[in-house]
Write a protein that holds these residues in place. Structure first.
Motif, PDB file in Angstrom:
ATOM      1  N   GLU A  59       0.832  -1.206   0.000  1.00  0.00           N
ATOM      2  CA  GLU A  59       0.000   0.000   0.000  1.00  0.00           C
ATOM      3  C   GLU A  59       0.864   1.252   0.000  1.00  0.00           C
ATOM      4  N   VAL A  60       1.931   1.243   0.779  1.00  0.00           N
ATOM      5  CA  VAL A  60       2.835   2.393   0.828  1.00  0.00           C
ATOM      6  C   VAL A  60       3.458   2.618  -0.547  1.00  0.00           C
ATOM      7  N   LYS A  61       3.870   1.529  -1.191  1.00  0.00           N
ATOM      8  CA  LYS A  61       4.494   1.646  -2.510  1.00  0.00           C
ATOM      9  C   LYS A  61       3.489   2.154  -3.541  1.00  0.00           C
ATOM     10  N   SER A  62       2.230   1.737  -3.434  1.00  0.00           N
ATOM     11  CA  SER A  62       1.203   2.225  -4.349  1.00  0.00           C
ATOM     12  C   SER A  62       0.943   3.711  -4.132  1.00  0.00           C
ATOM     13  N   ILE A  63       0.942   4.146  -2.882  1.00  0.00           N
ATOM     14  CA  ILE A  63       0.738   5.572  -2.595  1.00  0.00           C
ATOM     15  C   ILE A  63       1.888   6.384  -3.173  1.00  0.00           C
ATOM     16  N   ARG A  64       3.110   5.863  -3.081  1.00  0.00           N
ATOM     17  CA  ARG A  64       4.252   6.558  -3.680  1.00  0.00           C
ATOM     18  C   ARG A  64       4.110   6.661  -5.193  1.00  0.00           C
ATOM     19  N   GLU A  65       3.477   5.658  -5.813  1.00  0.00           N
ATOM     20  CA  GLU A  65       3.234   5.693  -7.256  1.00  0.00           C
ATOM     21  C   GLU A  65       2.075   6.616  -7.620  1.00  0.00           C
ATOM     22  N   GLY A  66       1.341   7.110  -6.636  1.00  0.00           N
ATOM     23  CA  GLY A  66       0.233   8.022  -6.887  1.00  0.00           C
ATOM     24  C   GLY A  66      -1.090   7.325  -7.160  1.00  0.00           C
ATOM     25  N   ALA A  87     -11.327   4.399   1.307  1.00  0.00           N
ATOM     26  CA  ALA A  87     -10.170   5.030   0.674  1.00  0.00           C
ATOM     27  C   ALA A  87      -9.595   4.015  -0.319  1.00  0.00           C
ATOM     28  N   HIS A  88      -9.525   4.398  -1.572  1.00  0.00           N
ATOM     29  CA  HIS A  88      -9.056   3.485  -2.610  1.00  0.00           C
ATOM     30  C   HIS A  88      -7.553   3.649  -2.807  1.00  0.00           C
ATOM     31  N   ILE A  89      -6.816   2.563  -2.566  1.00  0.00           N
ATOM     32  CA  ILE A  89      -5.381   2.524  -2.856  1.00  0.00           C
ATOM     33  C   ILE A  89      -5.197   1.381  -3.842  1.00  0.00           C
ATOM     34  N   GLY A  90      -4.867   1.719  -5.076  1.00  0.00           N
ATOM     35  CA  GLY A  90      -4.762   0.740  -6.152  1.00  0.00           C
ATOM     36  C   GLY A  90      -3.685  -0.297  -5.891  1.00  0.00           C
ATOM     37  N   PRO A  91      -3.750  -1.429  -6.605  1.00  0.00           N
ATOM     38  CA  PRO A  91      -2.744  -2.481  -6.410  1.00  0.00           C
ATOM     39  C   PRO A  91      -1.365  -2.021  -6.864  1.00  0.00           C
ATOM     40  N   ASN A  99      -0.682  -9.113  -2.818  1.00  0.00           N
ATOM     41  CA  ASN A  99      -1.042  -7.709  -2.940  1.00  0.00           C
ATOM     42  C   ASN A  99      -2.266  -7.397  -2.074  1.00  0.00           C
ATOM     43  N   HIS A 100      -2.459  -6.137  -1.717  1.00  0.00           N
ATOM     44  CA  HIS A 100      -3.528  -5.726  -0.805  1.00  0.00           C
ATOM     45  C   HIS A 100      -4.855  -5.540  -1.543  1.00  0.00           C
ATOM     46  N   GLU A 101      -5.947  -5.515  -0.761  1.00  0.00           N
ATOM     47  CA  GLU A 101      -7.261  -5.183  -1.301  1.00  0.00           C
ATOM     48  C   GLU A 101      -7.341  -3.668  -1.462  1.00  0.00           C
ATOM     49  N   SER A 102      -7.986  -3.217  -2.512  1.00  0.00           N
ATOM     50  CA  SER A 102      -8.019  -1.783  -2.802  1.00  0.00           C
ATOM     51  C   SER A 102      -8.839  -0.978  -1.803  1.00  0.00           C
ATOM     52  N   LEU A 103      -9.981  -1.495  -1.384  1.00  0.00           N
ATOM     53  CA  LEU A 103     -10.906  -0.721  -0.540  1.00  0.00           C
ATOM     54  C   LEU A 103     -10.999  -1.236   0.888  1.00  0.00           C
ATOM     55  N   ARG A 104      -9.952  -1.820   1.422  1.00  0.00           N
ATOM     56  CA  ARG A 104     -10.048  -2.376   2.767  1.00  0.00           C
ATOM     57  C   ARG A 104     -10.112  -1.252   3.812  1.00  0.00           C
ATOM     58  N   THR A 105     -10.628  -1.583   4.986  1.00  0.00           N
ATOM     59  CA  THR A 105     -10.694  -0.632   6.094  1.00  0.00           C
ATOM     60  C   THR A 105      -9.314  -0.528   6.727  1.00  0.00           C
ATOM     61  N   ARG A 106      -8.852   0.708   6.914  1.00  0.00           N
ATOM     62  CA  ARG A 106      -7.514   0.937   7.480  1.00  0.00           C
ATOM     63  C   ARG A 106      -7.640   1.673   8.802  1.00  0.00           C
ATOM     64  N   LYS A 107      -6.801   1.302   9.746  1.00  0.00           N
ATOM     65  CA  LYS A 107      -6.834   1.928  11.063  1.00  0.00           C
ATOM     66  C   LYS A 107      -6.056   3.235  11.034  1.00  0.00           C
TER      67      LYS A 107
END
Length: 179
Positions: A59-66, A87-91, A99-107
């Protein structure tokens, strides 16, 4: 006795220094990773809080990719904890089967006194938690949460009129200074 040339010793050369301008602006914390543009249009934003986000590595790497989107996201307080929903974080592009789920609940990571303050404020009628932006601070992903109250249709039109008036005034000032 002459030195052997099979294993020459070379003076230690320092590694090239990576300049701040060479780094990705998102990863360096100079630019937001994701920004919720519709939040200020649909809500009156009052108090803002900075919260850490419990994420997985991909997820962190996907956020860095935008690949993050906060458009339909909101915050939820439950059992003294805060969560980020929708919150949608793409694969991750180089991810595998783990790989993570795109729309999972995050704390969301907040101090207890901040959670208590938010609980008291959101119990008032019409208030909710809206994430306004995701960004990096010291290598960690942070989420800016805003306490928000929904706008009616006429509120949105009034805000738009005010914004247009301000822009026209700025343009008139700029024209008069050029002459």
């Amino acid at each position: 006795m002459p030195r052997s040339l099979s294993n020459p010793t070379v003076a230690h050369q320092p590694k090239p220094v990576v300049k701040e301008k060479d780094r990705d602006p998102v990863a360096a914390g100079l630019r937001d990773a994701a920004y919720n543009r519709s939040a200020s249009h649909n809500y009156f934003l009052t108090d803002k809080f900075e919260a850490g986000v419990a994420l997985r590595g991909t997820e962190v790497k996907s956020i860095r990719e935008g690949k993050a989107n906060l458009k339909d996201a909101y915050g939820l307080l439950k059992d003294g904890e805060c969560f980020l929903l929708n919150a949608h974080i793409g694969p991750f592009s180089h991810g595998n089967a783990m790989n993570h789920e795109s729309l999972r609940t995050r704390k969301l990571l907040l101090h207890k006194q901040e959670v208590r303050k938010l609980e008291g404020m959101t119990k008032q009628k019409g208030f909710t938690l809206i994430p306004t932006r995701l960004y990096f601070r010291h290598g960690r992903v942070k989420c800016e949460l805003a306490l928000a109250k929904g706008k009616q249709e006429w509120d949105k039109r009034a805000t738009e009129r005010k914004r247009e008036g301000d822009n026209e005034a700025k343009a008139a000032i700029a024209r008069s200074q050029r002459r």
